[in-house]
Design an enzyme around this catalytic site. Structure first.
Site, mmCIF file in Angstrom:
data_model
loop_
_atom_site.group_PDB
_atom_site.id
_atom_site.type_symbol
_atom_site.label_atom_id
_atom_site.label_comp_id
_atom_site.label_asym_id
_atom_site.label_seq_id
_atom_site.Cartn_x
_atom_site.Cartn_y
_atom_site.Cartn_z
ATOM 1 N N GLU A 149 0.897 -1.188 -0.159
ATOM 2 C CA GLU A 149 0.063 -0.076 0.294
ATOM 3 C C GLU A 149 0.957 1.221 0.358
ATOM 4 O O GLU A 149 1.686 1.528 0.701
ATOM 5 C CB GLU A 149 -1.189 0.208 1.259
ATOM 6 C CG GLU A 149 -1.820 -0.835 0.896
ATOM 7 C CD GLU A 149 -2.982 -1.486 2.759
ATOM 8 O OE1 GLU A 149 -4.392 -1.591 2.032
ATOM 9 O OE2 GLU A 149 -2.526 -0.838 3.366
ATOM 10 N N CYS A 163 3.435 8.452 1.541
ATOM 11 C CA CYS A 163 4.412 6.859 2.172
ATOM 12 C C CYS A 163 3.792 6.202 1.540
ATOM 13 O O CYS A 163 3.052 5.851 0.935
ATOM 14 C CB CYS A 163 2.994 6.787 3.244
ATOM 15 S SG CYS A 163 3.351 5.830 4.382
ATOM 16 N N CYS A 218 7.092 -6.826 6.516
ATOM 17 C CA CYS A 218 8.753 -7.127 7.438
ATOM 18 C C CYS A 218 8.414 -7.601 8.115
ATOM 19 O O CYS A 218 8.164 -8.676 8.884
ATOM 20 C CB CYS A 218 7.944 -5.559 8.216
ATOM 21 S SG CYS A 218 9.225 -4.681 9.059
ATOM 22 N N CYS A 258 7.567 -6.085 14.858
ATOM 23 C CA CYS A 258 7.254 -4.983 16.024
ATOM 24 C C CYS A 258 5.912 -5.035 16.155
ATOM 25 O O CYS A 258 5.061 -5.215 15.571
ATOM 26 C CB CYS A 258 7.610 -3.310 15.737
ATOM 27 S SG CYS A 258 9.454 -2.759 14.980
ATOM 28 N N CYS A 275 3.041 -3.233 15.179
ATOM 29 C CA CYS A 275 2.605 -2.709 14.004
ATOM 30 C C CYS A 275 1.605 -4.133 12.935
ATOM 31 O O CYS A 275 2.529 -4.524 13.082
ATOM 32 C CB CYS A 275 4.037 -2.311 13.350
ATOM 33 S SG CYS A 275 4.285 -2.588 11.923
ATOM 34 N N CYS A 293 -0.529 5.716 10.205
ATOM 35 C CA CYS A 293 0.438 4.242 10.161
ATOM 36 C C CYS A 293 0.859 3.440 11.435
ATOM 37 O O CYS A 293 -0.604 3.543 12.238
ATOM 38 C CB CYS A 293 1.137 5.680 11.347
ATOM 39 S SG CYS A 293 1.798 7.335 10.905
HETATM 40 N N1 SAH Z 1 10.101 0.338 9.200
HETATM 41 C C1 SAH Z 1 10.138 1.197 9.666
HETATM 42 C C2 SAH Z 1 9.411 1.940 8.231
HETATM 43 C C3 SAH Z 1 7.678 2.130 8.044
HETATM 44 S S1 SAH Z 1 6.684 1.937 10.070
HETATM 45 C C4 SAH Z 1 10.105 2.286 10.856
HETATM 46 O O1 SAH Z 1 10.154 1.643 11.593
HETATM 47 O O2 SAH Z 1 10.246 3.032 10.961
HETATM 48 C C5 SAH Z 1 6.048 4.197 9.799
HETATM 49 C C6 SAH Z 1 5.862 4.197 10.910
HETATM 50 O O3 SAH Z 1 4.676 4.352 11.597
HETATM 51 C C7 SAH Z 1 7.398 4.003 12.299
HETATM 52 O O4 SAH Z 1 7.774 4.810 13.346
HETATM 53 C C8 SAH Z 1 6.272 3.153 12.979
HETATM 54 O O5 SAH Z 1 6.772 2.815 14.774
HETATM 55 C C9 SAH Z 1 5.692 4.036 13.138
HETATM 56 N N2 SAH Z 1 3.935 3.179 13.897
HETATM 57 C C10 SAH Z 1 3.538 1.178 13.576
HETATM 58 N N3 SAH Z 1 2.256 0.566 14.221
HETATM 59 C C11 SAH Z 1 1.971 2.247 13.908
HETATM 60 C C12 SAH Z 1 0.865 1.804 15.173
HETATM 61 N N4 SAH Z 1 -0.371 1.308 15.014
HETATM 62 N N5 SAH Z 1 0.710 3.083 15.677
HETATM 63 C C13 SAH Z 1 0.937 3.715 15.324
HETATM 64 N N6 SAH Z 1 2.163 4.084 14.862
HETATM 65 C C14 SAH Z 1 2.781 2.816 13.683
HETATM 66 FE FE1 SF4 Z 2 8.853 -3.399 10.354
HETATM 67 FE FE2 SF4 Z 2 6.427 -2.274 11.291
HETATM 68 FE FE3 SF4 Z 2 8.229 -2.227 12.320
HETATM 69 FE FE4 SF4 Z 2 8.149 -0.677 11.075
HETATM 70 S S1 SF4 Z 2 7.314 -0.056 12.917
HETATM 71 S S2 SF4 Z 2 10.143 -2.038 11.192
HETATM 72 S S3 SF4 Z 2 7.044 -1.635 9.552
HETATM 73 S S4 SF4 Z 2 7.098 -3.823 11.957
#
Ligand code: SAH
Ligand code: SF4
Length: 374
Positions: free
Chosen positions: A90, A103, A110, A114, A117, A341
């Site tokens: 996306e 974005c 990934c 995390c 996420c 995000c």
């Molecule tokens: N992998 C990279 C970029 C993609 S995520 C990274 O982790 O930085 C982009 C941003 O969205 C990151 O700061 C991530 O921590 C945040 N993010 C991920 N899941 C989220 C959620 N459920 N709510 C708010 N921010 C989130």
């Molecule tokens: Fe991967 Fe999501 Fe963690 Fe970014 S926030 S590194 S996209 S798992």
């Protein structure tokens, strides 16, 4: 067939050279593709007919196929692209008064995993190629220009954030030519300050990016101590906070901005207490020039986590601000279409069984952390 979206200008010049053409022909071709959105060689009327014919048999300009478009009430638009093998990624366009942001995704899924996420919960399928990363911008920019009726030379997107699905620094080889094309004056001509790579903290690749293609850097911190960050952002076990902050310091020597942006996702009862804010201040103060961007957690099914209440986010921000750290709170955009995000999920053929792993309760802190619900 070569997909010309896979090539930055140097690579395109090399390809043209093999066809017996000079570099300025590659520049013309590059401008047709990226500045005018042309996909048909027949359109490129200032190129010699013989070159156009050769290209038609050997090359294509192909962005990933569009599967779906959704528009949010706030003007945010989300596109879902088919990247083959049952995977889809996306991209999100976020219009603001003074700029247009795209974005962009870098991977199908990934591998970092995390907890908060949605992409992380899907697991990992594969890296996107340069053309699949750049194709998102190519498609979005030219679709929007047509739709918004922009004049020649006007652009819809002047800010790109690598904050879609995936960890861009775990797909470095494909990422760098895509970034170079975004920056190239013959490509999208974006300012280095307006192309942001967001990373969970792949330390060696932060150093390489500084050498190869310094753009604005955002680092997803989310915790001020290793015990908690190990749980939330598992890559911390490999590259702990001290190493990450040192890499941020080194990056600043070459960075187009004189600060690193730390992203911090606010999770109810997990990382949002005033004590944790104070610990964060102690950690970064006089060590790394930085700004904080607090992101209210965007919930999704299976996360087992909740968004910090507004007052807690404000109190957390005040602690940072009172210590002299510039802190903003990210406005949630597009959450009615799951475009905010961390909500991007596309379609991923998981090869890592991440969903299974992450569905187990993993955040075991002190008993006081009763806010975490699994
Ligand atoms: N992998 C990279 C970029 C993609 S995520 C990274 O982790 O930085 C982009 C941003 O969205 C990151 O700061 C991530 O921590 C945040 N993010 C991920 N899941 C989220 C959620 N459920 N709510 C708010 N921010 C989130
Ligand atoms: Fe991967 Fe999501 Fe963690 Fe970014 S926030 S590194 S996209 S798992």
């Amino acid at each position: 067939m070569i997909n010309l979206l896979d090539l930055d200008l140097d690579a395109l010049s090399a390809t043209c050279e093999r066809l017996g053409e000079k570099r300025f022909r590659a520049v013309q071709l590059f401008r047709w593709i990226h500045q005018r959105g042309a996909a048909e060689f027949g359109q490129m009327t200032d190129l010699a007919k013989s070159l156009r014919d050769q290209l038609a048999t050997q090359a294509v300009v192909a962005a990933p196929a569009l599967l779906n478009e959704q528009a949010s009430a706030d003007g945010t638009t989300k596109w879902l692209f088919d990247v083959g093998g049952g995977n889809a990624v996306e991209s999100v366009y976020i219009p603001e008064a003074d700029r247009g942001t795209l974005c962009v995704s870098s991977q199908a899924g990934c591998a970092v995993g995390c907890r908060f996420c949605s992409t992380g919960h899907q697991g990992f399928s594969r890296n996107l190629g340069t053309g699949e990363i750049l194709g998102q911008l190519w498609f979005a920019e030219h679709t929007l220009r047509r739709r918004l009726g922009l004049a020649e030379g006007e652009r819809a997107i002047d800010n790109v954030v690598m904050m879609g699905m995936g960890e861009p620094l775990q797909n470095y080889t494909a990422l760098v030519p895509a970034l170079r094309t975004m920056l190239d004056d013959h490509g999208y001509g974006l300012s280095r300050r307006r192309v942001t790579v967001s990373t969970s903290g792949v330390v060696p690749m932060i150093d390489r990016l500084r050498e190869d293609c310094p753009v604005a850097l955002a680092v997803s911190l989310h915790a001020g101590d290793d015990a908690l960050r190990d749980q939330l952002v598992p890559i911390n076990r490999k590259y702990p906070i001290a190493e990450l902050l040192d890499a941020c310091g080194r990056y600043l020597d070459a960075a187009p901005r004189d600060f690193i942006t730390f992203e911090y996702c606010m999770l109810d009862g997990v990382n949002d207490s005033p004590e944790q804010a104070r610990a964060l201040v102690r950690l970064v103060h006089s060590r790394v020039a930085c700004k904080f961007n607090l992101i209210p957690f965007n919930p999704f099914p299976q996360s087992g986590l909740m968004r910090s209440p507004r007052e807690r986010v404000l109190a957390f921000a005040s602690v940072l601000q009172d210590a002299g750290l510039v802190t903003t709170i990210r406005r949630t955009r597009g959450d009615d279409i799951a475009a905010a995000c961390g909500q991007l999920a596309g379609e991923v053929q998981d090869r890592t069984r991440a969903g299974e792993r992450l569905s187990r309760p993993a955040i075991r802190l002190h008993p006081a952390d009763a806010g975490v619900r699994h």
